[in-house]
Design an enzyme around this catalytic site. Structure first.
Site, PDB file in Angstrom:
ATOM      1  N   TYR A  60      54.287  27.973  57.358  1.00  0.00           N
ATOM      2  CA  TYR A  60      55.512  28.315  57.699  1.00  0.00           C
ATOM      3  C   TYR A  60      56.146  29.318  56.422  1.00  0.00           C
ATOM      4  CZ  TYR A  60      54.702  25.874  61.842  1.00  0.00           C
ATOM      5  OH  TYR A  60      54.340  25.486  63.188  1.00  0.00           O
ATOM      6  N   CYS A  61      55.310  29.723  55.580  1.00  0.00           N
ATOM      7  CA  CYS A  61      55.839  30.464  54.627  1.00  0.00           C
ATOM      8  C   CYS A  61      55.946  31.878  54.748  1.00  0.00           C
ATOM      9  CB  CYS A  61      54.865  30.280  53.456  1.00  0.00           C
ATOM     10  SG  CYS A  61      55.359  30.936  51.730  1.00  0.00           S
ATOM     11  N   GLY A  62      56.964  32.706  54.160  1.00  0.00           N
ATOM     12  CA  GLY A  62      56.802  34.033  54.371  1.00  0.00           C
ATOM     13  C   GLY A  62      55.720  34.782  53.887  1.00  0.00           C
ATOM     14  N   PHE A  63      54.709  34.127  52.841  1.00  0.00           N
ATOM     15  CA  PHE A  63      53.613  34.481  52.445  1.00  0.00           C
ATOM     16  C   PHE A  63      52.466  34.162  53.262  1.00  0.00           C
ATOM     17  CE2 PHE A  63      56.184  34.110  48.507  1.00  0.00           C
ATOM     18  CZ  PHE A  63      56.110  35.573  48.148  1.00  0.00           C
ATOM     19  N   ALA A  64      52.422  33.551  54.398  1.00  0.00           N
ATOM     20  CA  ALA A  64      51.261  33.090  55.180  1.00  0.00           C
ATOM     21  C   ALA A  64      50.529  34.426  55.604  1.00  0.00           C
ATOM     22  CB  ALA A  64      51.828  32.499  56.531  1.00  0.00           C
TER      23      ALA A  64
END
Length: 183
Positions: A60-64
């Protein structure tokens, strides 16, 4: 006399095991549980002598979305021996609570084919052996999607922050340097 001759091969085998362990870089000593599988990833057996990218991930990271770029890099360099290891972690409070959800994000949403482990701690005293060694050679991940490029001898060539995209020229240059290293 016969027993003595039978023991010689056993001692030779035992010595070979020690020699194999001695050839395994400290960074790759140990096992990690494979994501949504019953097997363990023996880091030494799977990655020793190969160039490797290690990345700590979070569903759920913005970098996923970097999973897509990492997969593209893996496919591009895999024929030259590159291996990639994704290690999900909830150290930054952005990983799914359930490994099935983590697997869905990696495999179904982003089509990851490189090796992924079950979620692991990657920072501090609880960090896995792999990440303690990465931190010793470089530094601990400061956020999710921190990338380490490791050469064939198990030495960190370079590390990259989450902001570094997989198509970054410096990241690719480090991978090419790791591929060019000799065991």
């Amino acid at each position: 006399m016969r027993i003595r001759w039978m023991l010689v091969p056993l001692f030779m085998l035992a010595g070979a095991g020690g020699a194999l362990a001695a050839q395994c870089p400290e960074l790759l000593r140990g096992d990690l549980p494979k994501l949504r599988a019953k097997e363990q990833v023996n880091l030494c057996e799977q990655f020793a002598g190969k160039p490797l990218v290690v990345v700590n991930t979070a569903s759920y990271c913005g970098f996923a979305p970097q999973f897509e770029g990492l997969e593209a890099v893996y496919k591009e360099y895999q024929g030259q021996g590159l291996e990639m290891l994704g290690v999900p972690s909830n150290d930054f409070k952005q990983e799914a609570k359930d490994a099935a959800e983590t697997a869905k994000v990696c495999y179904a949403n982003y089509g990851v084919t490189f090796t992924m482990t079950e979620p692991q701690p990657v920072r501090g005293a609880d960090a896995t052996h792999l990440f303690r060694e990465l931190a010793k050679q470089s530094n601990a991940p400061k956020w999710n999607f921190y990338k380490y490029v490791v050469d064939r001898q198990g030495k960190v060539v370079a590390s990259f922050s989450s902001l570094t995209k997989p198509d970054d020229p410096q990241f690719r240059a480090a991978i090419e340097q790791a591929i060019a290293s000799h065991p």
